[in-house]
Design a protein around this motif. Sequence first.
Motif, PDB file in Angstrom:
ATOM      1  N   LEU A 197     -11.012  69.685   2.017  1.00  0.00           N
ATOM      2  CA  LEU A 197      -9.623  69.216   1.645  1.00  0.00           C
ATOM      3  C   LEU A 197      -8.606  68.824   2.997  1.00  0.00           C
ATOM      4  CD1 LEU A 197      -7.629  68.853  -0.823  1.00  0.00           C
ATOM      5  CD2 LEU A 197      -6.999  71.029  -0.777  1.00  0.00           C
TER       6      LEU A 197
ATOM      7  N   LYS B 127      -9.739  65.527   3.990  1.00  0.00           N
ATOM      8  CA  LYS B 127      -9.273  64.466   3.278  1.00  0.00           C
ATOM      9  C   LYS B 127      -7.847  64.024   3.383  1.00  0.00           C
ATOM     10  CE  LYS B 127      -8.815  64.944  -1.514  1.00  0.00           C
ATOM     11  NZ  LYS B 127      -9.154  64.918  -2.959  1.00  0.00           N
ATOM     12  N   ASN B 128      -7.145  65.210   3.102  1.00  0.00           N
ATOM     13  CA  ASN B 128      -5.363  64.977   3.545  1.00  0.00           C
ATOM     14  C   ASN B 128      -4.999  64.401   4.711  1.00  0.00           C
ATOM     15  OD1 ASN B 128      -5.274  66.156   0.863  1.00  0.00           O
ATOM     16  ND2 ASN B 128      -4.554  68.211   1.739  1.00  0.00           N
ATOM     17  N   GLN B 129      -5.747  64.729   5.888  1.00  0.00           N
ATOM     18  CA  GLN B 129      -5.646  64.193   6.922  1.00  0.00           C
ATOM     19  C   GLN B 129      -5.861  62.696   7.065  1.00  0.00           C
ATOM     20  OE1 GLN B 129      -7.609  66.615   9.813  1.00  0.00           O
ATOM     21  NE2 GLN B 129      -5.746  68.043  10.131  1.00  0.00           N
TER      22      GLN B 129
ATOM     23  N   TYR C  46      -5.903  60.817   4.098  1.00  0.00           N
ATOM     24  CA  TYR C  46      -4.638  60.246   3.560  1.00  0.00           C
ATOM     25  C   TYR C  46      -3.230  59.932   4.171  1.00  0.00           C
ATOM     26  CZ  TYR C  46      -6.999  60.487  -1.078  1.00  0.00           C
ATOM     27  OH  TYR C  46      -7.727  60.527  -2.268  1.00  0.00           O
TER      28      TYR C  46
ATOM     29  N   ALA D 207       0.638  68.935   2.250  1.00  0.00           N
ATOM     30  CA  ALA D 207      -0.725  69.012   2.614  1.00  0.00           C
ATOM     31  C   ALA D 207      -0.868  69.976   3.938  1.00  0.00           C
ATOM     32  CB  ALA D 207      -1.134  67.647   2.846  1.00  0.00           C
TER      33      ALA D 207
ATOM     34  N   SER E 123      -1.696  71.565  -0.338  1.00  0.00           N
ATOM     35  CA  SER E 123      -2.063  71.022  -1.635  1.00  0.00           C
ATOM     36  C   SER E 123      -2.661  69.703  -1.555  1.00  0.00           C
ATOM     37  CB  SER E 123      -0.548  70.560  -2.107  1.00  0.00           C
ATOM     38  OG  SER E 123       0.052  71.602  -2.365  1.00  0.00           O
ATOM     39  N   ASP E 124      -3.641  69.362  -2.651  1.00  0.00           N
ATOM     40  CA  ASP E 124      -4.414  68.161  -2.641  1.00  0.00           C
ATOM     41  C   ASP E 124      -3.371  67.018  -2.854  1.00  0.00           C
ATOM     42  OD1 ASP E 124      -6.265  66.547  -3.177  1.00  0.00           O
ATOM     43  OD2 ASP E 124      -7.183  67.337  -4.826  1.00  0.00           O
ATOM     44  N   LEU E 125      -3.554  66.252  -2.199  1.00  0.00           N
ATOM     45  CA  LEU E 125      -2.899  64.892  -2.077  1.00  0.00           C
ATOM     46  C   LEU E 125      -3.255  63.921  -3.334  1.00  0.00           C
ATOM     47  CD1 LEU E 125      -2.034  64.220   1.460  1.00  0.00           C
ATOM     48  CD2 LEU E 125      -0.661  65.344  -0.072  1.00  0.00           C
ATOM     49  N   ASP E 126      -4.239  64.290  -4.249  1.00  0.00           N
ATOM     50  CA  ASP E 126      -4.661  63.895  -5.243  1.00  0.00           C
ATOM     51  C   ASP E 126      -4.104  64.431  -6.434  1.00  0.00           C
ATOM     52  OD1 ASP E 126      -5.958  61.589  -4.531  1.00  0.00           O
ATOM     53  OD2 ASP E 126      -7.840  62.429  -4.370  1.00  0.00           O
TER      54      ASP E 126
END
Length: 176
Positions: A17, A20-22, A24, A77, A95-98
């Motif tokens: 996660l 993935k956030n980085q 995004y 994030a 937090s998940d940015l999705d």
Amino acid sequence: GARTLAPAMANEANKKLLLKNQAYLARLLYQILSCNAIYCVYRVWYQWDSFSRWHITGELLMLCLYFAMYRFLASAASPRHAPLAQGGALISAGSDLDSKGVIEYTWDLLYTTMFVQLATGLLSDWFALVAVVPPCIGFYYAWTQYVYPWISKPDEPLDAAQEASKKQKSKYGRAR
């Protein structure tokens, strides 16, 4: 054996996660910089004759919006780590940015802002009116979900004890 693998496996989801956030946030920063570069090169350089104080004000407003929304997503994030004395392990990836909710609305506002900036820069200044749509939607939801139900809620009926105390207060109030 199994006890040492469980924390590492549980932390694996946080690590994924975090990555993935980085990714995004890096892509978002690239998109924001690209939109501003396209706007400035085309609008300022090629269409300097029609560039006015309103355009400068609009660009500054959009930069403020970009900054605020990017900072919000970055803070949502942001990961939490254990203190260095305890090894500095990743506790939470943020937090998940999705995810749904406010984060999703922030993405919608970001993409709307990018559209408005590029459309006003490349096509027509009239596309700035699209920027009025999100606040109108926010007002509509606030009105229908919170304000109207709150102001239109009928008073709850008083029970017998409350009525008696109300009559007693009014009786003593008249005596003074």
